[in-house]
Design a protein around this motif. Sequence first.
Motif, short mmCIF file in Angstrom:
data_model
loop_
_atom_site.label_atom_id
_atom_site.label_comp_id
_atom_site.label_asym_id
_atom_site.label_seq_id
_atom_site.Cartn_x
_atom_site.Cartn_y
_atom_site.Cartn_z
N ARG A 85 0.84 -1.20 0.00
CA ARG A 85 0.00 0.00 0.00
C ARG A 85 0.88 1.25 0.00
NH1 ARG A 85 -4.70 -2.53 0.64
NH2 ARG A 85 -4.83 -4.32 2.01
N GLU A 110 -0.28 -0.17 14.00
CA GLU A 110 -1.01 -0.72 12.87
C GLU A 110 -1.74 -1.96 13.36
OE1 GLU A 110 0.62 -1.73 8.93
OE2 GLU A 110 -1.51 -2.04 8.56
N GLY A 112 -3.98 -5.08 13.06
CA GLY A 112 -4.32 -5.99 11.96
C GLY A 112 -3.41 -5.72 10.77
N CYS A 113 -2.12 -5.80 11.01
CA CYS A 113 -1.13 -5.38 10.00
C CYS A 113 -0.95 -6.39 8.87
CB CYS A 113 0.21 -5.14 10.67
SG CYS A 113 0.90 -6.63 11.46
N PHE A 136 -3.78 -10.96 14.30
CA PHE A 136 -4.38 -12.18 14.80
C PHE A 136 -3.54 -13.41 14.42
CE2 PHE A 136 -9.04 -13.87 14.43
CZ PHE A 136 -9.03 -14.16 15.76
N SER A 137 -2.99 -13.37 13.21
CA SER A 137 -2.36 -14.55 12.63
C SER A 137 -0.87 -14.62 13.01
CB SER A 137 -2.50 -14.49 11.10
OG SER A 137 -1.48 -15.24 10.48
N CYS A 160 -1.76 -10.74 18.32
CA CYS A 160 -2.76 -10.25 19.26
C CYS A 160 -4.16 -10.37 18.66
CB CYS A 160 -2.42 -8.78 19.56
SG CYS A 160 -3.74 -7.75 20.09
N LEU A 162 -7.38 -8.54 18.74
CA LEU A 162 -7.80 -7.20 19.16
C LEU A 162 -9.07 -7.23 20.01
CD1 LEU A 162 -7.23 -5.31 15.79
CD2 LEU A 162 -6.09 -4.78 17.96
N ILE A 182 -6.91 -0.89 8.69
CA ILE A 182 -7.04 -0.94 7.23
C ILE A 182 -7.57 -2.32 6.82
CG2 ILE A 182 -5.82 -0.54 5.04
CD1 ILE A 182 -5.06 1.83 6.58
N ILE A 188 -13.87 -8.85 11.54
CA ILE A 188 -14.24 -9.18 12.93
C ILE A 188 -15.75 -9.25 13.04
CG2 ILE A 188 -14.19 -8.23 15.29
CD1 ILE A 188 -11.39 -7.15 14.69
C1 LIG Z 1 -7.96 -8.13 4.91
S1 LIG Z 1 -6.58 -8.41 5.98
C2 LIG Z 1 -5.83 -6.79 5.98
C3 LIG Z 1 -4.38 -6.82 6.39
C4 LIG Z 1 -3.65 -5.46 6.37
N1 LIG Z 1 -4.29 -4.50 7.23
C5 LIG Z 1 -3.53 -4.91 4.97
O1 LIG Z 1 -4.15 -3.89 4.70
O2 LIG Z 1 -2.82 -5.51 4.16
C6 LIG Z 1 -7.37 -8.52 7.57
C7 LIG Z 1 -6.41 -8.79 8.70
O3 LIG Z 1 -7.10 -8.68 9.94
C8 LIG Z 1 -6.56 -9.65 10.82
N2 LIG Z 1 -7.55 -9.88 11.90
C9 LIG Z 1 -8.77 -10.45 11.77
N3 LIG Z 1 -9.36 -10.53 12.98
C10 LIG Z 1 -8.50 -9.99 13.88
C11 LIG Z 1 -8.53 -9.81 15.29
N4 LIG Z 1 -9.56 -10.20 16.03
N5 LIG Z 1 -7.44 -9.27 15.90
C12 LIG Z 1 -6.35 -8.87 15.15
N6 LIG Z 1 -6.28 -9.02 13.81
C13 LIG Z 1 -7.34 -9.58 13.18
C14 LIG Z 1 -6.32 -10.85 9.92
O4 LIG Z 1 -5.40 -11.78 10.47
C15 LIG Z 1 -5.81 -10.18 8.66
O5 LIG Z 1 -4.41 -10.09 8.66
#
Ligand SMILES: C[S@@+](CC[C@H](N)C(=O)[O-])C[C@H]1O[C@@H](n2cnc3c(N)ncnc32)[C@H](O)[C@@H]1O
Length: 295
Positions: A85, A110, A112-113, A136-137, A160, A162, A182, A188
């Motif tokens: 991005r 950031e 959910g990076c 999360f992953s 983590c 969130l 983002i 979620i």
């Molecule tokens: C569509 S991806 C976007 C990733 C990144 N923000 C980007 O723009 O490239 C959604 C991300 O949200 C994370 N995610 C989903 N649920 C989450 C939670 N409860 N806590 C933290 N991260 C979470 C997923 O693991 C995933 O990496």
Amino acid sequence: MASSTLCVDESAGVTDSTCGRWSSSGVTFQKKADKLELPTTYGAPNVQTDVTLVSEFKQLKLEKEAQKNWDLFYKRNSTNFFKDRHWTTREFEELKACREFENQRLMMLEAGCGVGNCLFPLLEEDRNLFVYACDFSPRAIQFVKQNSCYNPDTCKAFQCDLTKDNLTDEISADSVDVATLIFVLSAIHPDKMHLAVENIYKVLKPGGCVLFRDYGLNDHAMLRFKTGNRLGENFYVRQDGTRSYFFTTEYLQLLFTKAGYREVCNEYVLRETVNKKEGLCVPRVFVQSKFHKPE
Ligand SMILES: C[S@@+](CC[C@H](N)C(=O)[O-])C[C@H]1O[C@@H](n2cnc3c(N)ncnc32)[C@H](O)[C@@H]1O
């Protein structure tokens, strides 16, 4: 109000027709939508009239396995799915605007990076940042740490949930200037989104802000879901078990203001993804917002 000022492309690189994701291959591009009206669901009747929801049993299973499904997503796609991005507009300008004096080191989160597609371009562009990056992953975090640009002097990546893990275990309360969400909140469950938003609130400085960008109602990714993928209002499951919510600005406003934030801006961004080769032109709808924690 819809805006036409920023080009947004949430994914690229890999065409993944089995997942129900709309990905851009090399021949697609986005342009500003001519008509700044939210698309309707006309032409995709299943989306709104599909009264059949996925069974409660399956829904509970999806929630239980949410982390596993995202981890498997990164196992399959490694770092190749989401496009880097390299936004030169909002994030960079916002970061400049957040500084009280030149060369001030900003603390960023950031949330959910993923594998760092936003994180690394930001760090490359702005040398006066320290970024906490969480996801999360575990696999995504591993990819972030293995990236040749990862440097513990400028970044701390950690796994983590969130909605469950206190960010204050890793980050001091009231210490973050800017947090980004983002394309994360859409992944979620709507019943738990408030937990993520409240969690971030605790680590933000008074006056700090959240920059939000995600799918909007009636985005093409929503219109193309087939019968049997609907989990609830504006909430769908892809074939790989990852889920996606499609936001209205009203929904988002309520979610953030209830948690104590003040709205700075909150608007739809309309685009068309054009694939000349296939003669396709589809409506893309994103929501882009900024909320701040009062001083
Ligand atoms: C569509 S991806 C976007 C990733 C990144 N923000 C980007 O723009 O490239 C959604 C991300 O949200 C994370 N995610 C989903 N649920 C989450 C939670 N409860 N806590 C933290 N991260 C979470 C997923 O693991 C995933 O990496």
